[in-house]
Design a protein around this motif. Structure first.
Motif: not given
Length: 332
Positions: A75-90, A164-171
């Motif tokens: 589990l990473p810190k960011s909920r949005e990054l978690t959403d992306y990672l779970l979807a990418a894996l599933a 500015v363009v930021s991706l999920p999980g970025v500060f």
């Protein structure tokens, strides 16, 4: 051994096959699970894993192309990054198991609810202040488009708007943080030459530097693959060209710099870490030219000036506002 890895190894038979370990810690887990492979987006952890388990871990923002029969997301810190990672894996695991492991204080019970998009989650284990969850992927999503998940915003700067363009999980995802806003107001009179944006995040500082000092070479450095990708998107969105590199700390930076500029982070996951910034302050002089300069913004409660003066030179406070200070120093 990381406590999350210890929880997995309590159920080691579940991971005896071709398992992808996403966001894995740099411990001996790959050694304990010889059929497993890793996927990391942290340059330091990837370097440690590559040194011990050559060819068994990939660095980047996308899952490895090779197949796998199960996957574990740490589990990473960011909920949005978690959403992306779970979807990418599933998306790669139709009819197969997807696991989620994390610390209780990191919000594993909340995050486990995100598994419900793919099937019925169930808790397998709870130990070492961690939990392990599983879902059999019954509804596999389409592979997510990472760039479509980016947030864009415009900064109104003195020399025009900057996208500015930021991706999920970025500060500071999708917004300008207070520290960077203060540092952006104090970029005048930098020495000519090679400028480094250390801990570049979404590339706000680096892109601003390249536009303001077009004749200078600008390098952006971050430990996180999603930050590196974001910085490249920010530069492209503004028609700018600069070098963007991944690496763990100032040791990965070029030498002979005319200036190092940074809004260094001091959080990693749910933990607080000052090591990267303290190493920066200890080693900055080794990466700067004799007339070079360090310019840093930090929370005013952090006692950085003594460390700056010990390892670099006299520390000047350029500005103070909203709980932050901008410091400037040059090698003795």
């Amino acid at each position: 051994m990381d406590p999350r890895s210890e929880v997995l190894l309590r159920q080691a038979e579940l991971f005896a096959g071709a398992t992808l370990l996403a966001g894995l810690p740099a411990d001996d887990l790959l050694g304990q699970l010889p059929a497993a492979h890793g996927w990391s987006w942290h340059a330091g952890e990837q370097a440690a894993l590559a040194g011990r388990f050559a060819g068994r871990s990939q660095f980047g923002v996308n899952p490895p192309e090779h197949g796998f029969d199960a996957a574990v997301l740490f589990l990473p810190k960011s909920r949005e990054l978690t959403d992306y990672l779970l979807a990418a894996l599933a998306a790669r695991l139709a009819g197969r198991p997807l696991f989620l492991v994390g610390e209780k204080r990191a919000g594993i019970e909340r995050a486990a609810k995100q598994l419900a998009a793919f099937g019925t989650p169930r808790k397998l284990d709870s130990a070492r202040h961690c939990q392990l969850w599983q879902v059999q992927v019954e509804q596999a999503p389409s592979p997510p488009d990472l760039q479509a998940l980016a947030r864009r915003y415009d900064l109104q700067l003195a020399d025009g708007p900057l996208t500015v363009v930021s991706l999920p999980g970025v500060f500071s995802h999708g917004r300008l943080d207070v520290g960077s806003a203060l540092l952006l107001q104090h970029l005048e009179q930098l020495p000519a030459g090679h400028l480094l944006d250390f801990g570049c995040g979404a590339g706000v500082l680096g892109a601003t530097l390249k536009r303001r000092y077009p004749d200078s070479r600008v390098t952006l450095l971050d430990v996180d693959a999603f930050a590196v990708a974001s910085s490249r998107l920010t530069l492209s969105a503004n028609g700018l060209e600069a070098e963007v590199i991944s690496g763990d700390g100032i040791e990965a930076a070029p030498r002979g710099l005319s200036a190092i500029l940074s809004n260094p982070p001091f959080h990693q996951g749910v933990h607080t870490h000052y090591q990267a910034t303290e190493q920066l302050l200890r080693q900055a002089a080794q990466h700067l030219q004799p007339n070079g300069q360090l310019r840093l913004v930090a929370n005013s409660f952090l006692k950085y000036p003594p460390l700056i003066e010990q390892h670099l030179g006299p520390c000047q406070t350029l500005a103070e506002a909203n709980g932050f200070r901008v410091y400037r120093a040059s090698p003795r």
